[in-house]
Scaffold this active site. Structure first.
Site, PDB file in Angstrom:
ATOM      1  N   ARG A 110      45.568  33.927  73.229  1.00  0.00           N
ATOM      2  CA  ARG A 110      44.405  34.250  72.779  1.00  0.00           C
ATOM      3  C   ARG A 110      44.198  33.471  71.492  1.00  0.00           C
ATOM      4  O   ARG A 110      43.048  32.971  71.272  1.00  0.00           O
ATOM      5  CB  ARG A 110      43.886  35.888  72.568  1.00  0.00           C
ATOM      6  CG  ARG A 110      42.525  35.967  72.446  1.00  0.00           C
ATOM      7  CD  ARG A 110      42.140  37.432  72.642  1.00  0.00           C
ATOM      8  NE  ARG A 110      43.050  38.403  71.384  1.00  0.00           N
ATOM      9  CZ  ARG A 110      42.929  39.596  71.334  1.00  0.00           C
ATOM     10  NH1 ARG A 110      42.110  40.240  72.219  1.00  0.00           N
ATOM     11  NH2 ARG A 110      43.323  40.210  70.434  1.00  0.00           N
ATOM     12  N   LYS A 151      38.046  35.582  68.647  1.00  0.00           N
ATOM     13  CA  LYS A 151      38.383  36.408  67.497  1.00  0.00           C
ATOM     14  C   LYS A 151      38.084  35.866  66.502  1.00  0.00           C
ATOM     15  O   LYS A 151      38.957  35.689  65.432  1.00  0.00           O
ATOM     16  CB  LYS A 151      39.766  36.996  67.764  1.00  0.00           C
ATOM     17  CG  LYS A 151      39.869  38.556  67.379  1.00  0.00           C
ATOM     18  CD  LYS A 151      41.087  39.502  67.703  1.00  0.00           C
ATOM     19  CE  LYS A 151      41.255  40.545  67.295  1.00  0.00           C
ATOM     20  NZ  LYS A 151      40.134  41.648  67.215  1.00  0.00           N
ATOM     21  N   GLU A 166      30.042  45.730  73.865  1.00  0.00           N
ATOM     22  CA  GLU A 166      31.218  46.407  73.560  1.00  0.00           C
ATOM     23  C   GLU A 166      31.054  47.140  71.922  1.00  0.00           C
ATOM     24  O   GLU A 166      29.966  47.048  71.899  1.00  0.00           O
ATOM     25  CB  GLU A 166      32.548  45.347  73.182  1.00  0.00           C
ATOM     26  CG  GLU A 166      32.109  44.248  72.224  1.00  0.00           C
ATOM     27  CD  GLU A 166      33.322  43.482  71.924  1.00  0.00           C
ATOM     28  OE1 GLU A 166      33.767  42.609  72.490  1.00  0.00           O
ATOM     29  OE2 GLU A 166      33.700  43.846  70.643  1.00  0.00           O
TER      30      GLU A 166
END
Ligand code: COI
Length: 340
Positions: free
Chosen positions: A84, A186, A222
């Site tokens: 990721r 992220k 989320e």
């Protein structure tokens, strides 16, 4: 016996606790990372014109090392973080980090700070890799130099009340990310945008904010620091990865455990907010929050209690199972544990 620092482990929350050392390496824009290595944990010098400071060219990861029941220190699915971080770097126009380079750096940091890993069942060593554009960059452009740092801190529970069910507000004022934006990276900017909504929510007595989709506010996205799940009957549902949702490592693990070990049906799909109000159980997942139940969601000033405000049976079961794998109490049949 693993040696430990003299720390009041029981009072640890989720915050910075300075450790011995951190990893630091640099790269030019061609993606050539230097050898790098450990340096003492502490402040670093950075140009006021650094890309990360001016244009938010920065991303991070979060993972934990645990002292397991086998009296050794282990990581949970670090390969997922390794993959990721490179996806996030690519989206923010930063050099990717080869998986073996990332793993070696993580291992060096954990091994050198192993006495800061909380004792068995008393928390974890939170590991925070960051990649920043650090060269001075006045015009909006990718920086010509990048810094990769990994620091770590022993942590306890993310929420101050531990796993007491959360009181969420579904935001009608803010979105977390936009379609085709950077929501699935992220990226640091995804988190700075949640600071004001969370501050306002806390001032009104809520624990966290539930974000709705920017392209359709009837759908759930989320929680900002975590993904969200709903249980209805035998089915576990979580929002599908549309591009604006973070593909959490815990999210992926819960889906696999629910299906393979607990015999639940799993569904990644659009999730209507009104269906969440009628759920049997709701919980959040993330490295920091692990699995934290949701007891109430307020929308349009109306509170909707979930499972009478209590943690549900299935949420408890999944949480127990996940933690027992992370702590090597349960056999690692899925090959998720990585020894230090
Ligand atoms: C994590 O769960 O590791 C996260 O990155 C959430 C963080 C913002 C505390």
């Amino acid at each position: 016996m693993l040696q430990k620092q003299k720390i009041d482990w029981e009072s640890l929350g989720f915050g910075i606790y300075p450790t011995r050392s951190m990893w630091k390496s640099t790269s030019n824009s061609n993606g050539q990372w230097d050898e790098g290595g450990l340096i003492p944990y502490g402040n670093i010098e950075i140009s006021p014109a650094a890309g990360v400071l001016n244009y938010g060219q920065g991303i991070f990861e979060g993972m934990k090392a645990h002292h397991s029941s086998k009296d050794r220190v282990v990581l949970f699915r670090p390969d997922m973080n390794a993959k990721r971080i490179s996806r996030s770097c690519k989206r923010l126009c930063m050099p990717e980090i080869p998986e073996d380079y990332f793993m070696n750096a993580i291992l060096e940091v954990v091994r050198d700070n192993i006495d800061f890993v909380p004792p068995y069942k008393m928390g974890g060593l939170y590991i925070r890799p960051v990649v920043w554009g650090t060269a001075p960059t006045l015009g909006v452009a990718p920086a010509s130099e990048y810094t990769f740092i990994i620091y770590a801190a022993p942590v306890g529970p993310y929420f101050k009340n531990g796993i007491k069910p959360l009181n969420l507000i579904a935001s009608q004022s803010y979105h977390r990310a936009a379609p085709k934006g950077i929501g699935n990276a992220k990226a640091i900017g995804n988190y700075s945008s949640t600071l004001l909504p969370v501050k306002e929510a806390k001032a009104s007595g809520f624990d966290e904010v539930l974000y709705l989709r920017a392209d359709n506010e009837q759908l759930v996205e989320e929680v900002g620091s975590a993904n969200i799940f709903m249980l209805k009957g035998n089915q576990l549902v979580t929002p599908r990865l549309t591009g604006s949702i973070l593909d959490g490592v815990t999210r992926d693990s819960v889906l696999k455990l629910a299906q393979d070990k607990l015999g639940l049906t799993i569904k990644e799909s659009d999730l209507l907010l009104k269906d969440l109000f009628k759920a049997d159980e709701v919980f959040c997942t993330g490295t920091a929050v692990v699995i934290t139940p949701v007891g109430c969601i307020t929308y349009n000033k109306k509170p909707y209690k979930i499972n009478d405000g209590n943690m549900g049976k299935v949420s408890s079961q999944i949480r127990k199972l996940l933690i027992s794998i992370q702590l090597e109490e349960e056999e690692d049949t899925l090959d998720w544990i990585h020894l230090i």
